[in-house]
Scaffold this active site. Structure first.
Site, short mmCIF file in Angstrom:
data_model
loop_
_atom_site.label_atom_id
_atom_site.label_comp_id
_atom_site.label_asym_id
_atom_site.label_seq_id
_atom_site.Cartn_x
_atom_site.Cartn_y
_atom_site.Cartn_z
N CYS A 64 -6.08 6.26 -16.99
CA CYS A 64 -5.36 6.66 -15.76
C CYS A 64 -5.96 7.97 -15.23
O CYS A 64 -6.08 8.16 -14.02
CB CYS A 64 -3.88 6.81 -16.02
SG CYS A 64 -3.17 5.44 -16.97
N CYS A 102 0.96 3.42 -12.70
CA CYS A 102 1.93 3.86 -13.70
C CYS A 102 2.26 5.34 -13.55
O CYS A 102 1.66 6.04 -12.73
CB CYS A 102 1.32 3.62 -15.07
SG CYS A 102 -0.16 4.63 -15.31
N CYS A 155 -7.08 -1.92 -14.96
CA CYS A 155 -5.69 -2.33 -15.19
C CYS A 155 -5.06 -2.96 -13.94
O CYS A 155 -3.95 -3.48 -14.00
CB CYS A 155 -4.86 -1.11 -15.61
SG CYS A 155 -4.87 0.18 -14.35
N ASP A 191 -4.37 -1.24 -11.14
CA ASP A 191 -3.69 -0.22 -10.34
C ASP A 191 -4.69 0.49 -9.43
O ASP A 191 -5.84 0.70 -9.80
CB ASP A 191 -3.02 0.82 -11.24
CG ASP A 191 -1.90 0.21 -12.07
OD1 ASP A 191 -1.30 -0.79 -11.60
OD2 ASP A 191 -1.63 0.70 -13.17
FE1 FES Z 1 -3.11 1.48 -14.52
FE2 FES Z 1 -2.20 3.78 -15.57
S1 FES Z 1 -1.92 1.74 -16.32
S2 FES Z 1 -3.48 3.51 -13.86
#
Ligand code: FES
Length: 152
Positions: free
Chosen positions: A123, A79, A54, A56
């Site tokens: 996540c 997130c 994603c 992140d």
């Molecule tokens: Fe990327 Fe949760 S959407 S870690």
């Protein structure tokens, strides 16, 4: 005396909380709003940084003594579910031996949080993978301590 602004802010806050409760468990919301072990450890014994699909990133620092995790911190730019996952995974491994911590999985994090919505399952995987990376880094530096100086 409360102003009109205060009242609308409270209403907005309540509506945001209601929306969150529809999606996340109380445990997840608590860890998201009050993250445990957020921050970094200077010159950590183990460090993992993983960017998920994603985009992140989650980072985990370990302070290890006698193959036991004495302290751990996390940081993320992700997130709410990644904050909750980082917070929970660091809580789960504190005081654990490296062998025990190595066995922590995505499911352990999900169970501890009381579950995450389908679209946030990754996540928790990011939490488990970052922990594995931090332990791998510790073991690599244990074998070849000079590598620590070249770590990012
Ligand atoms: Fe990327 Fe949760 S959407 S870690």
């Amino acid at each position: 005396m409360t102003s009109e602004f205060d009242d609308s802010f409270k209403e907005l806050e309540q509506s945001v909380m209601e929306d969150m409760r529809r999606v996340y468990t109380e445990k997840t919301i608590d860890h998201f709003l009050n993250p445990r072990n957020l921050g970094e450890i200077q010159a950590p014994d183990g460090f993992g940084s993983v960017t998920g699909p994603c985009g992140d990133t989650l980072e985990i620092c370990l302070r290890v003594n006698n193959r036991r995790i004495m302290n751990t911190t996390f940081w993320t730019d992700g997130c709410g579910a990644s904050i909750a996952s980082g917070s929970m995974v660091t809580e789960l491994i504190k005081g654990k031996s490296l062998a025990e911590a190595q066995r922590i999985t995505q499911d352990d994090i999900l169970n501890a949080l009381g579950g995450l919505p389908e679209e946030s399952l990754h996540c928790a995987l990011l939490g488990a993978n970052t922990l594995k990376e931090a332990i791998r880094d510790y073991l690599a530096c244990e074998k070849e301590p000079w590598k620590r100086a070249y770590r990012r």
